[in-house]
Motif scaffolding. Structure first.
Motif, PDB file in Angstrom:
ATOM      1  N   ILE A   6       0.864  -1.173   0.000  1.00 43.89           N
ATOM      2  CA  ILE A   6       0.000   0.000   0.000  1.00 43.89           C
ATOM      3  C   ILE A   6       0.907   1.233   0.000  1.00 43.89           C
ATOM      4  N   PRO A   7       0.993   1.956  -1.087  1.00 39.82           N
ATOM      5  CA  PRO A   7       2.021   3.000  -1.207  1.00 39.82           C
ATOM      6  C   PRO A   7       1.907   4.120  -0.174  1.00 39.82           C
ATOM      7  N   GLU A   8       0.682   4.508   0.192  1.00 41.89           N
ATOM      8  CA  GLU A   8       0.537   5.667   1.079  1.00 41.89           C
ATOM      9  C   GLU A   8       0.630   5.317   2.560  1.00 41.89           C
ATOM     10  N   ARG A   9       0.926   4.064   2.900  1.00 40.69           N
ATOM     11  CA  ARG A   9       1.026   3.696   4.306  1.00 40.69           C
ATOM     12  C   ARG A   9       2.466   3.380   4.672  1.00 40.69           C
ATOM     13  N   GLU A  22       3.131  -0.638   8.863  1.00 38.19           N
ATOM     14  CA  GLU A  22       1.756  -1.059   8.625  1.00 38.19           C
ATOM     15  C   GLU A  22       1.678  -2.069   7.494  1.00 38.19           C
ATOM     16  N   ARG A  65       0.764   0.945  18.370  1.00 36.60           N
ATOM     17  CA  ARG A  65       1.766   1.528  17.487  1.00 36.60           C
ATOM     18  C   ARG A  65       3.186   1.219  17.924  1.00 36.60           C
ATOM     19  N   LEU A  88      17.147  -4.201   5.558  1.00 34.81           N
ATOM     20  CA  LEU A  88      16.670  -2.928   5.016  1.00 34.81           C
ATOM     21  C   LEU A  88      16.699  -1.903   6.135  1.00 34.81           C
ATOM     22  N   SER A  89      17.517  -0.860   5.953  1.00 28.57           N
ATOM     23  CA  SER A  89      17.635   0.097   7.044  1.00 28.57           C
ATOM     24  C   SER A  89      16.857   1.363   6.728  1.00 28.57           C
ATOM     25  N   VAL A  90      15.558   1.248   6.772  1.00 27.17           N
ATOM     26  CA  VAL A  90      14.725   2.450   6.701  1.00 27.17           C
ATOM     27  C   VAL A  90      13.864   2.457   7.958  1.00 27.17           C
ATOM     28  N   SER A  91      13.353   3.641   8.271  1.00 27.05           N
ATOM     29  CA  SER A  91      12.496   3.733   9.443  1.00 27.05           C
ATOM     30  C   SER A  91      11.182   3.012   9.156  1.00 27.05           C
ATOM     31  N   ARG A  96       8.479   3.924   9.901  1.00 26.26           N
ATOM     32  CA  ARG A  96       7.426   4.917   9.665  1.00 26.26           C
ATOM     33  C   ARG A  96       7.444   5.478   8.244  1.00 26.26           C
ATOM     34  N   THR A  97       8.499   5.166   7.503  1.00 21.77           N
ATOM     35  CA  THR A  97       8.585   5.666   6.124  1.00 21.77           C
ATOM     36  C   THR A  97       7.385   5.188   5.304  1.00 21.77           C
ATOM     37  N   LEU A  98       6.890   6.054   4.448  1.00 21.65           N
ATOM     38  CA  LEU A  98       5.843   5.621   3.548  1.00 21.65           C
ATOM     39  C   LEU A  98       6.444   4.726   2.461  1.00 21.65           C
ATOM     40  N   ARG A 131       7.805   5.990  -0.848  1.00 25.70           N
ATOM     41  CA  ARG A 131       9.127   6.594  -0.960  1.00 25.70           C
ATOM     42  C   ARG A 131      10.230   5.574  -1.243  1.00 25.70           C
ATOM     43  N   LEU A 132       9.890   4.300  -1.226  1.00 27.54           N
ATOM     44  CA  LEU A 132      10.926   3.287  -1.406  1.00 27.54           C
ATOM     45  C   LEU A 132      11.092   2.929  -2.879  1.00 27.54           C
TER      46      LEU A 132
END
Ligand SMILES: Nc1ncnc2c1ncn2[C@@H]1O[C@H](COP(=O)(O)OP(=O)(O)OP(=O)(O)O)[C@@H](O)[C@H]1O
Ligand SMILES: Nc1ncnc2c1ncn2[C@@H]1O[C@H](COP(=O)(O)OP(=O)(O)OP(=O)(O)O)[C@@H](O)[C@H]1O
Ligand SMILES: [Mg+2]
Ligand SMILES: [Mg+2]
Lengths: 323, 328, 512, 328
Positions: free
Chosen positions: C108-111, C115, C132, C148-151, C153-155, C158-159
């Protein structure tokens, strides 16, 4: 009346709030212009004018805003006699006198004055006019009648229909050959009237008369008759009688051109001016001269009467309003 | 690498897509025929040429507007402004006529203002990247407002006959407005189905990113589509004003919803990439038939809206059941 | 596999270790006009990795979608630990512990990443609220596991596409799984991520999970799988233990014909410089990229995910704005601001995301092939000539051996590899001299790969210049004349053919 | 190949999403504040508590309806029926009251009929796979027709005070309708932002196929969303009938477009997956402020529609420019 005390407003200028139901029809414009003209005659009055765009909730919101502005008086042209009641009572509570135009508030003496045209009578006279014309043509009241109603759920649409239907029923009792061949709601919308009438003309080749809920309906009916090549001048046995209500500029023009038999004219201009005059009188403490309810007169305009002195005296508002 | 390798033989679905499409339109045709037969049997005056022509005439305004809406919907957009634009262009043409501007110029003015308004939506949708729904909703309100402002709320009327004939005249037995609508349908049908531009419209609606990377001028295509829709609404305004010999700022309220309903009944998808002018024609005629039937059968006015809603529902229901049956 | 959010302890081995973990027997399934599967049987044990290979369109994904409850088979049974099992929707399969990482990304791109990982089983607190803190904590843990080192919370929007693939893998790990299916999980991954994935697979196997691994990279299959099943034209032709397969035998079984060389020889002579890129930058995407391409040359563009290779290609192609730099095409400076201008300058792009950017899925093959050359298949450049379009599409089907029932087939119903060929064939229709190919063999089977390589060679031999982005190291080495390597938005270096080695390229791509 | 290898560290995108969202909502807040300051300076009576409360009261109907619409829009759907459903449920509750049915039951009846109508849309959208736009357009026509049919076109009026207070009463200085709207916003805000159901709504709107593959009950989620929208329209019908002490079949025409405008001004995307209750609240209040300002400043009624359209356009324009600036 408890709230009358506020008339002791010491100010030398008063703001009057106006809320008309809509501006989508020339009649309501005539009303707005009439109020504006009336206000202009009284240097001590100022106007805030609003239009509710046909929505009762919007009107309630606008009137609430006017009340919060502490206007000295309200002239209301309610969309609906019942739905305006709560906000009229609210105004009463704040001591703001309410004057209703064309349509009242269904709460009796909550309004200082209620000035209207008698819509039931308009419908009834429409039926009578058709009967008279048919009698002229056939020697007796017979023929095929179409009823293009106004917008359902509006007081004007419903009461005119009520008056027309009741009178037609009475006429039919004595004249069984008087037939209602179709009854359709044209919604005070010329294009809708055009489409319905076009189809009725295709289905019935013996229509004698059309009763129209207002002049816009009549415009559609006239144009449909022309398109269908069914137009015959007034007096011709094939002529289709067109009668409607209001007296808009376009209707006056059609009557003068002989495209339409008549319109039962109201006069929103003079009616609205009168309402302002009552407001002025009220604000200056002269309450005795203000009637609680009043039917403003209407007048049948036909080719014969339209340029008569009587019509001039009554006022051809349709011609005046566009100036 | 054996080069003699063959792919599995195509089985029964060569050209499936066109067959599918035909079936789709067949359903509407069947619905259309069913309603017609019912009316023909139950209403003697239905099958008269006068009545059939009256259906065409009544369908011409919504038809002209629905053609423009079809282009927009096939790109995946929507144009809610058309009803208001019909009113605004009608009063503008009317004001021009009353200022003694010649009829052809007044007509061009009406169509041109419609195109301009479409151009405004196009600019917002393409360059500013705004959602068509909301832009055209804003234009719906603004165009309606302008129609009231320029006329002061008055009806503009009494136009030259040459103008009135556009909406209200006849050529032989045929109403001019219906002939204009027929021409619009024919040209639009050819453009959408047979031209490069038409193919680009479908591609943009099918997948905008892919269309762009394939070298299709997406912005230009979208812009043209909204301009077409605006211009046709302008033409609709002229036709309506001519038909009524008058132009009112309040005209054609809600016309957009009827036009969109016709396009969707005709099989278009609001997600874009799907739809046809022929389908829209059938959608428009079905709506016309039903209104005609309701008038002829003198159905109580209170029921009219309900029945119209039910018919829209029924038409789309049949379409979706069909798709389901085919396992779509 | 429980993650701490799971309710029960991990299921190691079933009560009856004699029964198979999963059996699919006699599965048949058809789509309109296509028999996708006929009488396929496979089985899977606990702690086993089963490889499934086959050409594009062989039916691999369809078989797995049946297992996942996406499709229902026309015939055949499934047994899970001996118990009959017939999932009617994806939820049934998930509840039974069958987790499928589908070939098409499904996020789901916007989440947020977190999530997305826990989608369908978010940690529920009181009154249905999401916990949460727990969610983000567990998501971080899983992200670390897949490297994978992203937060959290990142949408997801953006990946990059490879990062999204890692999120998909993390999602599979979030569930308590008995069976995990990975349908071409490595198609978008570079070697580094692939190594982490394999380590993860090993851990899962040791925990008793049964895995199905689908890939067109045969070396991967040999490395990780215990047994390998070959599907061909919807039938399971053979299953053997991995050690009993040789690469040649496997390919032979897949294509039913011998493949001489994976990378056919090219006989191209280098000509003039066709494309010269000087100091090209696109703010926030990449900086100062310079290189040239000559006629007859095939240049590779390597790097880790997120290095910006796709962006370089799209910027040259006019699909992204350049903020600095110059582009010369055949020695003329060109200001390319849209794909349309690029195509008319003789530059073509094959995008990496064929579903999102390559194809109009609900349209026919024919329409998709013709999309870039509409004016050329029309009269007066405006009226479509249906016959010409048909011929164009028929040629495309023949030239690239696209496996389809007909040119009017909807591309949506073609297999991944055949879809890729449709995109390639469209690029060819504009007769460009410069090709920008972004992962051109992603998700393509060996046979088709060789065909693509041959095609690239043929183009080069005819004097085209070709830039190939690929995350397949062997492909870069086998196919290209030299390889440019990008690191974090810059060209980190160039490796000439003489110096070709995986280590050289990795060093440039990853080290500081 | 070194197995300890990690991918490059994430650069500028840590927690970017929430910042983005905040900026997005900030723009609306700035617009909101700007309009308020302008009105406060130029209009003495703006900053009175009576006036501010009247804005809240005036916004409560559209607010209640817009909350339901937000849920639907976030799933990528649309509900055009809400205006008609407000009218239909209002008259049904009114008829019940006039038949001496107790107030609480009449209220439940109104809300329940709204929920039923939402359930009908839900059934068509999920089970029959019909497009929400067209289904709700059909329901728009049918519900309006039913409102006329059951009332015979008449206004239903004169309700018990207990009922009227729902729409028109006060608790302390606060209008009950505004308090009800506040409660609706609060609960809906928590549900959409904080619960599993809310996350599922976003997921279904963001990528329906993906949501299904992840085991989310897509059908159930969609169904609930339309039922919420219908039920809140029913609540709106009750509030409106109470406020006007009457129910008219013609009430609330076009309310759906205003509600949708509010939701979109609040930052939701009609393509689904994006939007928030807080945004919708701001959208509703901006519309309320503008209507209030137009009355207070005695703007000529002809201009009102134009200005409303321009404001919708401006709000969405700012949003899209912002997104562009951020390179979204
Ligand atoms: N939804 C669908 N509708 C119609 N046909 C389909 C559909 N999905 C797959 N097919 C067809 O079924 C066959 C098997 O496709 P599948 O996707 O299973 O192949 P695959 O082995 O996964 O190929 P690849 O390696 O390219 O992913 C193909 O011929 C394909 O065209
Ligand atoms: N989450 C993110 N937020 C912001 N920028 C990002 C994000 N992810 C990637 N980028 C930027 O996008 C650019 C390229 O990403 P992408 O993953 O598409 O690169 P690529 O080299 O084409 O990878 P691939 O191997 O998948 O083709 C990089 O410059 C990176 O900084
Ligand atoms: Mg596959
Ligand atoms: Mg890339």
């Amino acid at each position: 009346l408890a709230w009358a005390a506020s008339a002791a407003h010491a100010a030398d200028s008063y703001t009057v709030g106006l809320s008309v139901a809509t501006l989508a029809n020339p009649f309501f414009q005539g009303m707005t212009k009439g109020v504006q003209a009336g206000i202009a005659q009284h240097p001590d009055l100022k106007l805030i004018n609003t239009s509710a765009n046909g929505d009762a909730n919007t009107q309630t919101n606008q009137v609430t805003d006017l009340i919060n502005q502490h206007v000295a008086a309200l002239i209301l042209n309610p969309i609906n006699a019942n739905s305006i009641v709560p906000v009229v009572k609210e105004a009463n509570k704040k001591g703001i006198p309410v004057f209703t135009l064309d349509r009242g508030a269904a709460c009796g003496d909550c309004q200082v004055n209620f000035l209207e045209t008698d819509n039931v009578a308009l419908g009834k006279e429409g039926a009578d006019f058709i009967a008279e014309q048919l009698k002229k043509r056939y020697g007796s009241v017979k023929g095929n009648v179409v009823d293009l109603e106004g917008l359902l759920g509006t007081t004007a649409g419903d009461e005119r229909e009520q008056g027309f239907a009741a009178e037609l029923a009475v006429l039919q009792k004595d004249n069984p050959d008087l037939k209602l061949v179709a009854k359709q709601a044209a919604d005070f919308d010329a294009d809708k009237a055009f489409n319905i009438m076009t189809q009725l003309l295709a289905a019935h080749n013996d229509i004698d008369a059309v009763f129209n809920g207002n002049d816009d309906n009549a415009v559609g009916a006239i144009r449909a008759i022309r398109q269908a090549n069914r137009f015959a001048p007034i007096g011709d046995p094939k002529h289709i009688v067109i009668i409607s209500i209001d007296g808009t500029e376009q209707a006056l023009s059609a009557i003068r051109k002989g495209q339409m038999d008549g319109t039962l004219s109201q006069n929103p201009l003079t009616m609205a001016k009168q309402s302002v005059a009552y407001v002025e009188a009220y604000l200056h403490g002269d309450k005795a001269s203000i009637p609680a309810h009043q039917f403003w007169p209407h007048m049948l305009l036909t080719k014969e009467t339209i340029d008569s002195p009587a019509a001039k005296a009554y006022g051809l508002w349709g011609d005046e309003v566009s100036q | 690498m054996a080069s003699g390798q063959t792919s599995p033989a195509p089985k029964r679905n060569f050209g499936l897509s066109s067959v599918t499409r035909a079936i789709n339109e067949l359903t509407i045709v069947v619905g259309f025929v069913a309603i017609s037969v019912y009316l023909a049997i139950t209403t003697p005056s239905f099958l008269t040429s006068a009545n059939l022509l009256s259906i065409l005439l009544a369908s011409s305004l919504i038809g002209i507007v629905a053609v423009g809406e079809t282009f927009v919907i096939v790109t995946g957009g929507i144009d809610l402004s058309v009803g208001s634009v019909v009113a605004f262009t009608g009063v503008m043409a009317g004001l021009a006529l009353n200022a003694h501007i010649p009829v052809p110029i007044a007509v061009l003015l009406g169509v041109g203002i419609g195109a301009l308004s479409g151009g405004f939506i196009a600019f917002a949708v393409t360059t500013l990247n705004m959602a068509p729904f909301i832009v055209s909703l804003a234009v719906l309100a603004m165009a309606r407002g302008l129609a009231f402002i320029v006329t002061n709320g008055n009806t503009i009327f009494s136009f030259p006959d040459a103008f009135d004939n556009i909406g209200g005249g006849n050529i032989g037995p045929f109403p001019v407005a219906a002939l204009i609508a027929a021409a619009v349908f024919l040209i639009a049908g050819l453009v959408l189905a047979r031209t490069v531009f038409g193919a680009e419209v479908y591609a943009v609606g099918g997948n905008r990113d892919a269309a762009r990377l394939a070298g299709i001028p997406v912005t230009r295509t979208l812009a043209i589509v909204y301009i077409i829709s605006g211009a046709l609404a302008g033409l609709g305004g002229v036709v309506l004003a001519g038909r009524l010999d008058s132009a009112q700022p309040i005209a054609a309220v809600g016309l957009e919803l009827n036009a969109i309903a016709a396009v969707v009944i005709g099989g278009a998808s609001l997600f874009g990439g799907k739809g046809s002018i022929l389908g829209t024609l059938l959608g428009v005629l079905i709506i016309g038939l039903i209104n005609n039937g309701l008038t002829l059968k003198n159905v109580q006015p209170f029921w009219v809206q309900f029945i119209q809603g039910a018919v829209i529902f029924g038409a789309v229901l049949i379409d979706s059941l069909n798709q389901k049956r085919r396992g779509g | 596999m429980a993650t701490g959010l799971g309710r029960k302890t991990p299921r190691k081995c079933g009560p009856d270790s004699m029964t198979r973990l999963l059996e699919m027997q006699g599965i048949s399934m058809g789509f309109p006009g296509v028999k996708a599967l006929s009488d396929v049987s496979i089985s899977l044990d606990r702690g086993e990795v089963l490889g499934i290979v086959g050409e594009n369109g062989a039916g691999k994904s369809t078989l797995m979608k049946i297992l996942a409850g996406v499709f229902r088979p026309d015939a055949g049974q499934l047994h899970l630990e001996g118990v009959p099992f017939s999932p009617r929707r994806p939820k049934d399969a998930l509840d039974a512990g069958i987790i499928v990482i589908h070939q098409e990304l499904s996020l789901i791109p916007e989440r947020s990443v977190a999530e997305n990982i826990f989608l369908g089983h978010l940690p529920r607190g009181r009154l249905g609220g999401i916990r949460r803190a727990a969610l983000n904590r567990e998501a971080s843990r899983l992200l670390a596991r897949v490297g994978l080192s992203v937060s959290p919370r990142t949408l997801v929007r953006r990946l990059g596409i490879a990062q999204q693939q890692l999120v998909e893998i993390a999602r599979a790990l979030s569930r308590e799984a008995r069976v995990i299916v990975m349908d071409e999980p490595t198609a978008t991954l570079t070697t580094a991520e692939q190594r982490i994935l394999f380590a993860t697979i090993a851990t899962l196997r040791n925990a008793g999970v049964g895995l199905v691994f689908i890939s067109h990279h045969l070396e991967e299959v040999f490395e990780i799988c215990d047994r390998v099943t070959v599907l061909r034209d919807g039938a399971a032709v053979e299953t053997r233990a991995t050690k009993d397969w040789t690469e040649d035998a496997l390919i032979q079984a897949m294509v039913n014909r011998p493949i001489e060389a994976l990378f056919p020889a090219r006989h191209a002579t280098l000509g003039e410089v066709l494309l010269q890129v000087e100091g090209l930058s696109s703010a926030g995407r990449f900086e100062d990229v310079s290189f040239e391409l000559r006629a007859g040359e095939v240049v590779g563009l390597g790097g880790l995910i997120g290095a910006g290779r796709t962006e370089v290609l799209k910027t040259i192609y006019g699909a992204l704005p350049a903020t600095k730099g110059k582009i010369h095409v055949e020695s003329r400076e060109r200001h390319i601001r849209s794909p349309r201008q690029a195509l008319s300058a003789g530059v073509a792009l094959v995008p990496e995301d064929r579903k999102g950017e390559g194809l109009v899925m609900p349209f026919s093959l024919r329409t998709n092939v013709a999309m870039s050359t509409l004016t050329k298949v029309s009269w007066l450049r405006s009226i479509l000539a249906q016959g010409r379009i048909d011929r164009l599409a028929e040629h495309a089907v023949e030239d690239l051996r696209i496996r389809t029932p007909g040119i009017r087939q909807l591309v949506r119903s073609l297999s991944g590899g055949n879809q890729q060929k449709v995109v390639l064939s469209r690029a060819l229709t504009t007769k460009p001299r410069i090709f920008l190919l972004d992962e051109p063999t992603r998700g393509i089977d060996v046979g088709a790969k060789v065909e693509v390589y041959r095609l690239i060679n043929a183009l080069a031999e005819r004097g085209a210049a070709i830039l190939v982005v690929s995350s397949d190291m062997l492909e870069l080495l086998g196919l290209c004349d030299r390889v440019l390597v990008m690191r974090t938005g810059r060209i980190a270096g160039m490796v000439a053919k003489a110096d070709f080695s995986q280590e050289r390229i990795m060093a440039l791509a990853a080290l500081g």
